[in-house]
Every structure is written in C-alpha cells, then in structure tokens.
Write a protein that holds these residues in place. Structure first.
Motif, PDB file in Angstrom:
ATOM      1  N   ALA A  46       7.152   0.335  -6.380  1.00 49.92           N
ATOM      2  CA  ALA A  46       6.456  -0.259  -5.239  1.00 49.92           C
ATOM      3  C   ALA A  46       5.925  -1.647  -5.587  1.00 49.92           C
ATOM      4  N   THR A  50       3.500   3.541  -0.429  1.00 50.14           N
ATOM      5  CA  THR A  50       3.897   4.397  -1.555  1.00 50.14           C
ATOM      6  C   THR A  50       2.762   5.328  -1.952  1.00 50.14           C
ATOM      7  N   ALA A 103      10.759   1.288  -1.821  1.00 47.34           N
ATOM      8  CA  ALA A 103       9.978   2.076  -2.772  1.00 47.34           C
ATOM      9  C   ALA A 103      10.638   3.429  -3.060  1.00 47.34           C
TER      10      ALA A 103
END
Length: 420
Positions: free
Chosen positions: A351, A86, A137
C-alpha cells in the motif's frame, strides 16, 4: 489465521520436496491472466484521457490543460486512499475486495463516458483513482499467493504484464476508437471489458482470507522493517525519473521535429517492455538485485542517447528499446522487493509503494511541466540521468535488506528449508 499472507498459501500448494513432484507445479495462468487484465484496466483507465484530450475538452467545455487534470485527480485519488483503504479492509476476503475495486472502475468509467459536466467527470475520475488504490494494494500480493513459492516471481511478471500492454496497445487502441466513434465510446469499451472481467474473476480467481482481528497492518511499524524504506525510496525516485520523460514524450519528440513518430516510439517502447517482463519473470528469483541495477542502467543509457544523439528517428527508436527493456520489469521488481522485505507486513508495504508510486507520477508531471516552461524539453533526458544516480546507489547499498543478491524464498529453497 495466518499472519504471512504471501507465503502460507504458497506453502500449501507446494509439493513435498521428497516426492519428486516439482515438475507438476504449474502457474494458475487463467487466474493470473484475470489479474493481468485487472492491471490493464487499472493502467489504461488512468492514461486513456491523454489520447482523447481535444475531444474531451470540447465536450466538457474546458481547456485542454484543465481536462488534462483528469489524469492528475485519478493519481491523487489513488495516492490519498491506498493506505487507509488497505488498513480498513485488512480483514476482508481478497476476492470480494477485488470484485469491489473492479466494479468501481465499471461505474466510474460509465459516468465519465456519459458526463457532459466537467465537475462530475472529475469526481468520477477521482473515484476511479480510489478503486485503483484498492486494486493496486491487492494485485501484487494476490499474484504471489496464487503460486508456489519458487514461481512467485513469474506469477508477478504475468500479472504485471497488463501495464506495458495498456501503454503500448491500450492507449493507441483507445485513441483510434475515440477518433472513429468518439471519446465516449473508448470509455464505454472499458466498462464492457470490466464487466467481462468481473465474470472472469468470479469463475476463475481463488479467494484468500484477510487478516485476523489482532493482525491488522501497522503502517508506521512497516517503515521500520529492514529493507522496506530503501525499496520505497528507489520506487519514488525511479518512477519520478520515468514520468518526467514519459508524460511529455509527445512534446519532446515534437520539439525534435519527430512529432509524427510518437505512436511508433511508444509501440517500440511497449514491445521492449513486454520483453523485459518476460526476462524478469524468468530470472527474478535468482537475480532481483542485478535486474534492478541493470534496469536503471538501461534507462540511464536511453536517456544519455536521447540527450546526446537524438538527431535521427532511428536513434530515438533505439533509445525507446533500451528504455522499455530497462523499465518494463521495474513494477514487478519493486513490488516483489517490497513484498519480500515487508514479510508479515507485506500488504502494508504494498500500500505504501502504491501511494508513493502515484505521488511520484504526479510529481513527475509537475516537475516536467516546470522544466518545460523554464528550461525546455531538452532538459528531460538530463533530468532522468541525474535522478537515476541515487537510484543505483541505494540499490547497491541495500544489499543486506531491500535488494539482497538472492530473494529470501530462493535462499531458503536452495538450503532445503520450507520458506514458511
């Protein structure tokens, strides 16, 4: 470039409140169903080996317990990479990342299908988990950004419907296909579905920009955002409680003498989960906190029923209904809660949630295995009850930030204020 990725596009799509055009607001269902299919692929890829272990074990020349680690290594791949991926991809366009993640599933499932080497299969499963870390994510924030602010809860519910469909329909269907055509055919069918999904995403899913150079996510700073830590704590313990029982449901039912009912119990659980998602989607903007409490209470009631009155098939199926109604909407509720609490750091918060979710799943598998060996399967529902007590307490405590009585978007709209 906006630093509020979840709300700015929604504001652009929302009608002028003075124009009377609210009725024209619509969910982009074709695009959201593509995301739901991506969620389905992600969830089913993780759980599919559970129904195919004997055949996989034989072909890979490994014990069933060793082959079962294909699920564990997938979860580890997700947990270890969701946060760094992420952060590393924060500036990338969202659509390209989603296509990359789904392409990763196509490759990993194909390698799994053709491999006869245990070590190669484990590597493929790990990289499938990496693709899942990237996908998870993205997916929740993607669904939120596609919808007008007042419909974001429903958008999340549509996208997250892929989870119970995978558990209730995908796993039994994959097991049936594996029994008829071999376990490799089940994984190749996942590849075929993913290839179709790639075309669907290209044609129907809009793109959104990533963050600018000075706007990269700060993970540790995200933890200090009010409300994020309580949501993450609830996620960890709730998922742990659910997994302790779900991962060993076949063993638990077998010990009750109801091993032949596993398929029907899972089907009932999945159907109730779908109903839960529909209810959550309809009420989440006004009742996120209440729905989370009710969900935990329903799962606790199901566990109590299993602990005290699990001597008949009918009562076990009743418990499965309560369990599904309580659990089905939980992914939507928690991802929405952490996105609302995270604000400008929503992607980072998502995330973290993905990482803790998968660590809790792995922890649930380990905890359940220890309980099974030391105490026996009858300890599973009591463990679920014990773990859900702090879950309910934290949700009730975090009323100022994390689980407020009304979502921030709902509050601002009620006051006639633009949420962005």
């Amino acid at each position: 470039m906006s630093t509020e990725p979840d709300t700015a596009p929604a504001a652009a799509a929302a009608p002028d409140p003075q124009s009377g055009d609210e009725a024209r607001e619509r969910l982009p269902l074709v695009a959201l169903l593509a995301l739901a299919t991506a969620v389905f692929v992600t969830s089913l890829t993780e759980t599919l080996p559970a129904g195919l272990l004997p055949a996989m074990s034989q072909d890979l020349r490994a014990s069933e317990s060793a082959t079962g680690q294909t699920v564990t290594v997938y979860a580890l791949g997700t947990a270890l990479t969701a946060i760094p991926l992420t952060a590393a991809t924060a500036g990338r366009g969202r659509k390209a990342l989603l296509l990359t993640a789904m392409g990763g599933f196509a490759v990993a499932n194909t390698v799994t299908a053709v491999s006869s080497v245990y070590e190669l299969t484990m590597v493929a499963r790990f990289f499938a988990g990496v693709a899942a870390g990237l996908a998870w994510a993205l997916l929740a924030g993607y669904a939120r950004r596609m919808a007008p602010a007042r419909l974001q809860g429903k958008a999340m519910a549509v996208a997250m419907a892929g989870i119970p469909v995978a558990l209730a329909v995908g796993v039994p269907a994959g097991t049936f296909l594996g029994d008829r055509l071999g376990w490799r055919a089940a994984f190749l069918s996942m590849t075929a579905l993913t290839l179709l999904l790639l075309v669907w995403i290209v044609a129907a899913v809009p793109d959104f920009p990533g963050l600018g150079r000075g706007e990269r996510p700060k993970m540790l700073r995200t933890l200090r955002v009010p409300g994020v830590a309580p949501v993450l704590a609830v996620t960890s313990v709730f998922v742990l409680a659910h997994t302790v029982l779900y991962a060993y449901i076949a063993t638990y039912l077998d010990d009750l003498g109801l091993g032949g009912s596993t398929g029907s119990v899972l089907l009932v659980f999945g159907a109730a989960s779908l109903a839960s998602i529909w209810i959550v989607g309809a009420l989440i903007n006004r009742r996120l906190r209440g729905l989370t409490v009710v969900g935990a209470l329903l799962v606790a009631l199901a566990a109590a029923l299993l602990a005290l009155l699990s001597d008949t098939t009918a009562l076990v199926h009743v418990a499965a209904v309560l369990w599904g109604l309580g659990w089905g909407g939980v992914p939507t509720l928690l991802q929405t809660a952490v996105g609302d609490a995270g604000g400008e750091s929503a992607d980072s918060a998502q995330a973290m949630l993905v990482t803790l979710w998968n660590l809790a799943m792995a922890g649930g598998g380990i905890t359940g295995g220890i309980l099974l060996d030391v105490v026996g399967s009858e300890s599973f529902p009591w463990t679920v009850l014990l773990l859900l007590l702090p879950v309910i307490a934290v949700v009730l405590y975090a009323r100022q930030a994390g689980f407020p009585p009304r979502r921030p978007v709902a509050q601002t709209q009620a006051a006639g204020v633009d949420p962005t």
